[in-house]
Design a protein around this motif. Structure first.
Motif, PDB file in Angstrom:
ATOM      1  N   ALA A  52       0.856  -1.188   0.000  1.00 45.65           N
ATOM      2  CA  ALA A  52       0.000   0.000   0.000  1.00 45.65           C
ATOM      3  C   ALA A  52       0.887   1.232   0.000  1.00 45.65           C
ATOM      4  CB  ALA A  52      -0.911  -0.003   1.229  1.00 45.65           C
ATOM      5  N   ASP A  53       0.817   2.010  -1.073  1.00 43.93           N
ATOM      6  CA  ASP A  53       1.657   3.209  -1.176  1.00 43.93           C
ATOM      7  C   ASP A  53       1.306   4.229  -0.098  1.00 43.93           C
ATOM      8  OD1 ASP A  53       2.951   2.124  -3.361  1.00 43.93           O
ATOM      9  OD2 ASP A  53       1.569   3.039  -4.801  1.00 43.93           O
ATOM     10  N   LYS A  54       0.055   4.267   0.274  1.00 41.52           N
ATOM     11  CA  LYS A  54      -0.397   5.206   1.302  1.00 41.52           C
ATOM     12  C   LYS A  54      -1.614   4.590   2.007  1.00 41.52           C
ATOM     13  CE  LYS A  54      -3.146   7.771  -2.099  1.00 41.52           C
ATOM     14  NZ  LYS A  54      -3.393   9.103  -2.712  1.00 41.52           N
ATOM     15  N   PRO A  55      -1.981   5.116   3.171  1.00 43.99           N
ATOM     16  CA  PRO A  55      -3.157   4.573   3.869  1.00 43.99           C
ATOM     17  C   PRO A  55      -4.405   4.646   2.988  1.00 43.99           C
ATOM     18  CG  PRO A  55      -1.921   6.017   5.320  1.00 43.99           C
ATOM     19  CD  PRO A  55      -1.316   6.177   3.955  1.00 43.99           C
ATOM     20  N   THR A  56      -5.243   3.639   3.089  1.00 40.64           N
ATOM     21  CA  THR A  56      -6.495   3.614   2.335  1.00 40.64           C
ATOM     22  C   THR A  56      -7.666   3.560   3.299  1.00 40.64           C
ATOM     23  OG1 THR A  56      -7.728   2.454   0.589  1.00 40.64           O
ATOM     24  CG2 THR A  56      -6.498   1.088   2.130  1.00 40.64           C
ATOM     25  N   THR A  57      -8.720   4.274   2.964  1.00 41.29           N
ATOM     26  CA  THR A  57      -9.943   4.247   3.774  1.00 41.29           C
ATOM     27  C   THR A  57     -11.092   3.825   2.866  1.00 41.29           C
ATOM     28  OG1 THR A  57      -9.165   5.979   5.281  1.00 41.29           O
ATOM     29  CG2 THR A  57     -11.531   5.595   5.182  1.00 41.29           C
ATOM     30  N   MET A  58     -11.875   2.882   3.342  1.00 41.45           N
ATOM     31  CA  MET A  58     -12.966   2.345   2.542  1.00 41.45           C
ATOM     32  C   MET A  58     -14.206   2.179   3.410  1.00 41.45           C
ATOM     33  SD  MET A  58     -11.740  -1.641   2.240  1.00 41.45           S
ATOM     34  CE  MET A  58     -13.277  -2.140   1.470  1.00 41.45           C
TER      35      MET A  58
END
Length: 381
Positions: free
Chosen positions: A35-41
């Motif tokens: 993951a290149d950066k934090p993800t929010t889903m």
């Protein structure tokens, strides 16, 4: 000669068991998060359970987020469509005390939002006929082996899930809970206080939609002005239901800095679980590298007392008693002809319709039951 044959069979069994064990260990220890950066889903909160959409290969699916599952599970027909082949087998025991054997596969890519989990293992699952999990997460569940590869935030209020390769920013007033876990599993077990007594080994379980359950052998240690006994076979896991004998007591519970007075269930199945009926009042941060959980309380903790009476659907269009107070005039398995004048087919198309819409039947304060002998009995909810 017989002795030699017996010894050979024993050695072969040990060798087979050893190879299977080593393969399972190897599978559990593999897996990475990219993951290149934090993800929010977003997630759906169905029946007080966290359901997320994930992509496996090129196929989307609905999965249950289950911190207390030893490893992830993927439903058999979904695995077949993805050409995921078994690598080994393992035995699984659910919180309902039911055992089963599952094949284990390796998933090349499991994608949540922008987070890609690679080469994680999952059991290939065939749901039991009375498993409610199949009704809300038909493709399987996400377990601790996958979750341990990243840092997580569960925001129950916004119904969002955040995932990162690196530690997430924590609010200053969050409470830290250290957790322990088995050597080969990241399933978190915490310590809390019940009526001032420390209780350890409680699984932090987002796969459980209830409040707090403790082993029944602890029940006598706590005095309560409110107590009741329930016979139960309604609580369902991936393999279905199992018979339980529950004592419910209203008690003060401390979880980190939070204090609440709630109904605590004491189960004869010896399980110890902290579920979403409590966790939904907090923001939850999971740090598997430091073996720590952080809680930020957002709302007052309120937990409903468990339903005193629940029925299921028998094969001949009758109701079957799946839960009753010990003081009720029913035993588990007793058949009921109608409830409030209704048979199962009058209200439900199938098992999942029943599970998702139980209040169609049990939503009223008083139930009028007609037994198979023609007796009329009223039950207060």
């Amino acid at each position: 000669m017989t002795t030699v044959k017996t010894l050979a069979v024993l050695l072969l069994s040990l060798l087979t068991f050893g190879c299977s064990y080593l393969k399972n260990v190897q599978l559990l220890l593999t897996g990475d998060l990219e993951a290149d950066k934090p993800t929010t889903m977003p997630f759906d909160y169905k029946k007080d359970l966290i359901i997320v959409q994930a992509t496996v290969g090129a196929k989307p699916g609905q999965f249950l987020l289950d911190t207390a599952a030893f490893d992830s599970k993927i439903e058999r027909s979904f695995a077949t469509a993805l050409h995921l082949n078994p690598v080994t087998t393992k035995k699984v025991t659910t919180a309902q005390g039911l055992d089963g054997e599952v094949s284990v596969t390796q998933i090349p890519e499991f994608v949540l939002g922008q987070a890609k989990f690679t080469k994680t293992s999952a059991g290939i699952l065939t749901f039991g006929d009375t498993s409610a999990t199949q009704c809300i997460a038909p493709q399987g569940l996400i377990g601790a082996n996958l979750m341990s590869r990243g840092y997580w935030k569960i925001d129950y209020q916004a119904q969002t899930l955040s995932i990162s390769e690196h530690p997430l920013a924590l609010p200053d007033n969050a409470t830290k809970l250290d957790f322990k876990h088995p050597t080969l599993s990241a399933v978190p077990a915490i310590q809390l206080k019940v009526a001032g007594l420390e209780v350890s080994g409680v699984l932090f379980d987002t796969g459980y939609n209830g409040g707090l359950v403790l082993p029944k052998n602890l029940a006598d240690r706590f005095d309560s002005s409110s107590s009741k006994n329930i016979l139960d076979q309604s609580t369902s896991g991936i393999f279905g239901t199992n018979q339980d004998d529950i004592v419910v007591k209203e008690l003060e519970v401390e979880i980190g800095a939070a204090t609440m007075r709630i109904p605590v269930e004491f189960s004869s199945l010896d399980k110890a679980l902290l579920g979403n009926d409590i966790l939904e009042h907090f923001d939850v941060y999971l740090d598997y590298q430091q073996d720590a959980i952080y809680l930020l309380q957002r709302t007052e903790v309120k937990v409903d007392s468990p339903r005193p009476f629940v029925v299921g659907i028998a094969t001949n269009n009758e109701w079957v008693v799946n839960r009753a107070l010990a003081s009720h005039p029913f035993k588990l398995g007793d058949r009921i002809r109608t409830i409030n004048g209704k048979k199962p087919n009058d209200l439900y198309a199938d098992f999942c319709d029943y599970f998702l819409n139980l209040d169609r039947l049990l939503g009223s304060d008083t139930l009028t039951l007609e037994t198979t002998k023609g007796e009329i009995i009223e039950i207060k909810q």
